[in-house]
Design a protein around this motif. Sequence first.
Motif, PDB file in Angstrom:
ATOM      1  N   PHE A  63     -42.045 -52.692  49.130  1.00  0.00           N
ATOM      2  CA  PHE A  63     -42.815 -53.009  47.926  1.00  0.00           C
ATOM      3  C   PHE A  63     -41.911 -53.461  46.794  1.00  0.00           C
ATOM      4  O   PHE A  63     -40.963 -52.780  46.425  1.00  0.00           O
ATOM      5  N   ASP A  64     -42.221 -54.631  46.248  1.00  0.00           N
ATOM      6  CA  ASP A  64     -41.499 -55.170  45.100  1.00  0.00           C
ATOM      7  C   ASP A  64     -42.314 -54.866  43.847  1.00  0.00           C
ATOM      8  O   ASP A  64     -43.411 -55.418  43.658  1.00  0.00           O
ATOM      9  N   LYS A  65     -41.803 -53.996  42.981  1.00  0.00           N
ATOM     10  CA  LYS A  65     -42.549 -53.559  41.800  1.00  0.00           C
ATOM     11  C   LYS A  65     -42.796 -54.685  40.800  1.00  0.00           C
ATOM     12  O   LYS A  65     -43.820 -54.711  40.144  1.00  0.00           O
ATOM     13  N   GLN A  66     -41.850 -55.620  40.688  1.00  0.00           N
ATOM     14  CA  GLN A  66     -42.022 -56.715  39.735  1.00  0.00           C
ATOM     15  C   GLN A  66     -43.190 -57.617  40.108  1.00  0.00           C
ATOM     16  O   GLN A  66     -44.018 -57.948  39.267  1.00  0.00           O
ATOM     17  N   SER A  67     -43.238 -58.042  41.356  1.00  0.00           N
ATOM     18  CA  SER A  67     -44.280 -58.983  41.779  1.00  0.00           C
ATOM     19  C   SER A  67     -45.530 -58.272  42.303  1.00  0.00           C
ATOM     20  O   SER A  67     -46.545 -58.932  42.545  1.00  0.00           O
ATOM     21  N   GLN A  68     -45.450 -56.957  42.506  1.00  0.00           N
ATOM     22  CA  GLN A  68     -46.543 -56.173  43.068  1.00  0.00           C
ATOM     23  C   GLN A  68     -46.944 -56.682  44.455  1.00  0.00           C
ATOM     24  O   GLN A  68     -48.121 -56.696  44.816  1.00  0.00           O
ATOM     25  N   GLU A  69     -45.959 -57.123  45.249  1.00  0.00           N
ATOM     26  CA  GLU A  69     -46.198 -57.626  46.591  1.00  0.00           C
ATOM     27  C   GLU A  69     -45.339 -56.863  47.595  1.00  0.00           C
ATOM     28  O   GLU A  69     -44.294 -56.324  47.246  1.00  0.00           O
ATOM     29  N   LEU A  70     -45.795 -56.867  48.824  1.00  0.00           N
ATOM     30  CA  LEU A  70     -44.998 -56.338  49.929  1.00  0.00           C
ATOM     31  C   LEU A  70     -44.179 -57.463  50.521  1.00  0.00           C
ATOM     32  O   LEU A  70     -44.646 -58.603  50.595  1.00  0.00           O
ATOM     33  N   GLN A  71     -42.973 -57.138  50.954  1.00  0.00           N
ATOM     34  CA  GLN A  71     -42.111 -58.113  51.608  1.00  0.00           C
ATOM     35  C   GLN A  71     -41.780 -57.578  52.996  1.00  0.00           C
ATOM     36  O   GLN A  71     -41.018 -56.639  53.137  1.00  0.00           O
ATOM     37  N   ILE A  72     -42.370 -58.202  54.000  1.00  0.00           N
ATOM     38  CA  ILE A  72     -42.153 -57.805  55.389  1.00  0.00           C
ATOM     39  C   ILE A  72     -41.274 -58.861  56.033  1.00  0.00           C
ATOM     40  O   ILE A  72     -41.549 -60.056  55.927  1.00  0.00           O
ATOM     41  N   MET A  73     -40.209 -58.430  56.715  1.00  0.00           N
ATOM     42  CA  MET A  73     -39.230 -59.360  57.281  1.00  0.00           C
ATOM     43  C   MET A  73     -39.264 -59.318  58.800  1.00  0.00           C
ATOM     44  O   MET A  73     -39.366 -58.247  59.397  1.00  0.00           O
ATOM     45  N   TYR A  74     -39.161 -60.522  59.376  1.00  0.00           N
ATOM     46  CA  TYR A  74     -39.156 -60.668  60.833  1.00  0.00           C
ATOM     47  C   TYR A  74     -37.922 -61.448  61.250  1.00  0.00           C
ATOM     48  O   TYR A  74     -37.545 -62.408  60.610  1.00  0.00           O
ATOM     49  N   SER A  75     -37.330 -61.054  62.367  1.00  0.00           N
ATOM     50  CA  SER A  75     -36.126 -61.679  62.891  1.00  0.00           C
ATOM     51  C   SER A  75     -36.439 -62.430  64.177  1.00  0.00           C
ATOM     52  O   SER A  75     -37.351 -62.058  64.914  1.00  0.00           O
ATOM     53  N   ALA A  76     -35.657 -63.458  64.448  1.00  0.00           N
ATOM     54  CA  ALA A  76     -35.776 -64.195  65.704  1.00  0.00           C
ATOM     55  C   ALA A  76     -34.617 -63.855  66.634  1.00  0.00           C
ATOM     56  O   ALA A  76     -34.376 -64.559  67.607  1.00  0.00           O
ATOM     57  N   SER A  77     -33.892 -62.789  66.336  1.00  0.00           N
ATOM     58  CA  SER A  77     -32.674 -62.482  67.087  1.00  0.00           C
ATOM     59  C   SER A  77     -32.933 -62.058  68.534  1.00  0.00           C
ATOM     60  O   SER A  77     -32.033 -62.117  69.347  1.00  0.00           O
TER      61      SER A  77
END
Length: 175
Positions: free
Chosen positions: A139-153
């Motif tokens: 959770f990013d408090k500034q933007s009020q959005e979740l940031q979910i990360m995906y890898s192609a490794s």
Amino acid sequence: MNKEIKIFRDTAKSRKLLISSGAICLVLGIVFIYGLGTFDDIFKAKVAVASGAVFLIMLIFVIKSIINMNDKSAIFELNENTVSGKTSPLSRGIGAINWKDVTGLEVQKVGGDTLVVVYLTNVAYYQTKLSKMFWNMAFDKQSQELQIMYSASEIDMSINELYDLFVSYWKQQVA
């Protein structure tokens, strides 16, 4: 466009990651033994504690990777409504993400890997799916959005191909 795509683990890529993680773990183990004073009879507390802690974390990751090598389920599942991935504990924890909640996508370099970052709204819905630790990571408090990360490794696809696939499904939902 296909209604649903399932992307499976590339065992050759996974094996390479496992070997490199195992090599790092081995080096950390040797540094830990050195810090204990095995080679020169001088105990180095900071070296022993730091290398021992990182060694244990890496060892857990290596063991989990060995266990996951036998998992034959899809790493990514994309359809017209949702996307789900299993490339990190956070992405496994959040499960399926609704395309309608996605506000943006980007490719971002994080550490030694390049990741597809998915930005989400409707945070109240996803908050119930994540533990407090994962929530604080995503959770990013500034933007009020979740940031979910995906890898192609671990898949037989480049990060740019994975990003293009994500964008095509997202645009299909937005249109």
